[in-house]
Design an enzyme around this catalytic site. Structure first.
Site, PDB file in Angstrom:
ATOM      1  N   PHE A  36       0.821  -1.208   0.000  1.00 33.86           N
ATOM      2  CA  PHE A  36       0.000   0.000   0.000  1.00 33.86           C
ATOM      3  C   PHE A  36       0.853   1.255   0.000  1.00 33.86           C
ATOM      4  CE2 PHE A  36       0.299   1.563   4.432  1.00 33.86           C
ATOM      5  CZ  PHE A  36       0.955   0.498   5.026  1.00 33.86           C
ATOM      6  N   ALA A 158       9.730  -2.233   1.341  1.00 33.82           N
ATOM      7  CA  ALA A 158       8.395  -2.343   0.739  1.00 33.82           C
ATOM      8  C   ALA A 158       7.353  -2.007   1.798  1.00 33.82           C
ATOM      9  CB  ALA A 158       8.178  -3.757   0.240  1.00 33.82           C
ATOM     10  N   LYS A 159       6.300  -1.325   1.378  1.00 32.65           N
ATOM     11  CA  LYS A 159       5.196  -1.077   2.312  1.00 32.65           C
ATOM     12  C   LYS A 159       4.228  -2.258   2.209  1.00 32.65           C
ATOM     13  CE  LYS A 159       3.279   2.999   3.118  1.00 32.65           C
ATOM     14  NZ  LYS A 159       3.556   3.411   4.514  1.00 32.65           N
ATOM     15  N   VAL A 160       4.583  -3.331   2.926  1.00 32.31           N
ATOM     16  CA  VAL A 160       3.778  -4.557   2.897  1.00 32.31           C
ATOM     17  C   VAL A 160       2.790  -4.508   4.064  1.00 32.31           C
ATOM     18  CG1 VAL A 160       3.875  -7.079   2.973  1.00 32.31           C
ATOM     19  CG2 VAL A 160       5.783  -5.799   2.007  1.00 32.31           C
TER      20      VAL A 160
END
Ligand code: PMP
Length: 306
Positions: A36, A158-160
């Site tokens: 996101f 990473a925006k996990v």
């Protein structure tokens, strides 16, 4: 009063918020395999403008690449246009923007390839994320008892979605202990970042920002690095221990939601004067000009909705 968003952009269509739903059997919901972004749209004299929109969408696509999504269903340009469309549909002059890639699958699966990537973009009105009083006068932070992820456990560039279970642990602990926000250390004990913000400190007139393998490459942090240098200050990216925070003259956090929020106290130690420091104030003032379309850098970084 903030108004409830009427519409959400879902996979190419603008739908009523109540209809923007995903099935219960969804890999992202069960296992946290989604990516996101958080983006802000500001009110300017030329109408709503999104801050570094393309950079955020490029990071979204890179986050998907990092976790191994093979077929990203939209281009960065398509998502930028979709963002403008959904802001217009809701009639917002300023808002927070949440693009989310999720994996639609017949049943939840630990194999990413069993899911089909799908994207929604939600927008809503948001004031000062860490509090109006805090953005003006400083917040109280603690160093979390929870450690930030090791980069080979959860890839933190990473925006996990699943990575944020770690942020939830630290943030909830911080609030329950009576603080406003948590500062998180990496597995070696160096300052990494906060639950949703990067960190800067000022000492003897010079700025420093911690960077470790598991610090998210914040777009606000990157913007501030440019701005700070333009303002004539020196800024160094380096490893920082919590003790360096305790003896700093000024500390501030930054992020899309948090913008630039000063820190007045960490673990019961007063930082500097215990109020917003003079250098922090100058940077905050300049940053406001940038996002409100009143700075030479605004042309480079603002994407006007109309
Ligand atoms: N670190 C984390 C863990 C975050 O979630 C965020 C918010 N995206 C940031 C830092 C700040 O990044 P940005 O300035 O791009 O919003």
């Amino acid at each position: 009063m903030a108004s409830y968003p009427k519409f959400v952009w879902m996979n190419g269509k603008i739908v009523e918020t109540e209809k923007a739903t995903v099935p219960f059997f969804n890999t992202t919901l069960h296992y946290g395999a989604g990516v996101f972004e958080g983006i802000r749209c500001y009110a300017t004299s030329k109408g709503p403008a999104v801050f570094r929109l393309k950079d955020h969408m490029d990071r979204l696509i890179n986050s998907a690449r990092i976790i191994g999504v093979r077929d990203f269903p939209f281009t960065s340009e398509e998502l930028c246009q979709a963002t403008k469309d959904i802001i217009k549909a809701n009639g917002y002059s300023s808002c927070y923007i949440r693009p989310l890639l999720y994996l639609a699958s017949p049943l939840p699966s630990l194999n990413l390839d069993d899911g089909k990537a799908a994207v929604g973009i939600g927008v809503w009105e948001m004031g000062a994320y860490l509090g109006q009083e805090q953005i003006e006068n400083g917040l109280k932070a603690n160093v979390a008892s929870f450690t930030r992820h090791h980069p080979n456990v959860s890839m933190t560039k990473a925006k996990v979605t699943g990575n944020y279970a770690n942020s939830i642990l630290a943030k909830t602990e911080s609030i329950r202990l009576g603080y406003d926000e948590a500062i998180m250390l990496d597995p070696s004990g160096y300052v990494a970042e906060c639950t949703g913000e990067n960190v800067f400190l000022v000492r003897k007139g010079q700025l420093y920002s911690p960077i470790t393998a598991d610090t998210l490459e914040g777009i606000t942090r990157d913007s501030l690095m440019t701005l700070i240098k333009e303002m004539g200050y020196s800024v160094t990216e380096t490893m920082i221990g919590r003790d360096q925070l305790y003896i700093a003259d000024e500390v501030f956090m930054c992020g899309t939601a948090a913008e630039l929020t000063p820190v007045s106290e960490i673990d019961g130690r007063v930082i500097g004067s215990g109020k917003m420091g003079p250098i922090t104030r100058k940077i905050q003032t300049e940053f406001k000009k940038v996002v409100n379309g009143e700075h030479p850098l605004s042309t480079k970084w603002l994407d006007y909705v109309n």
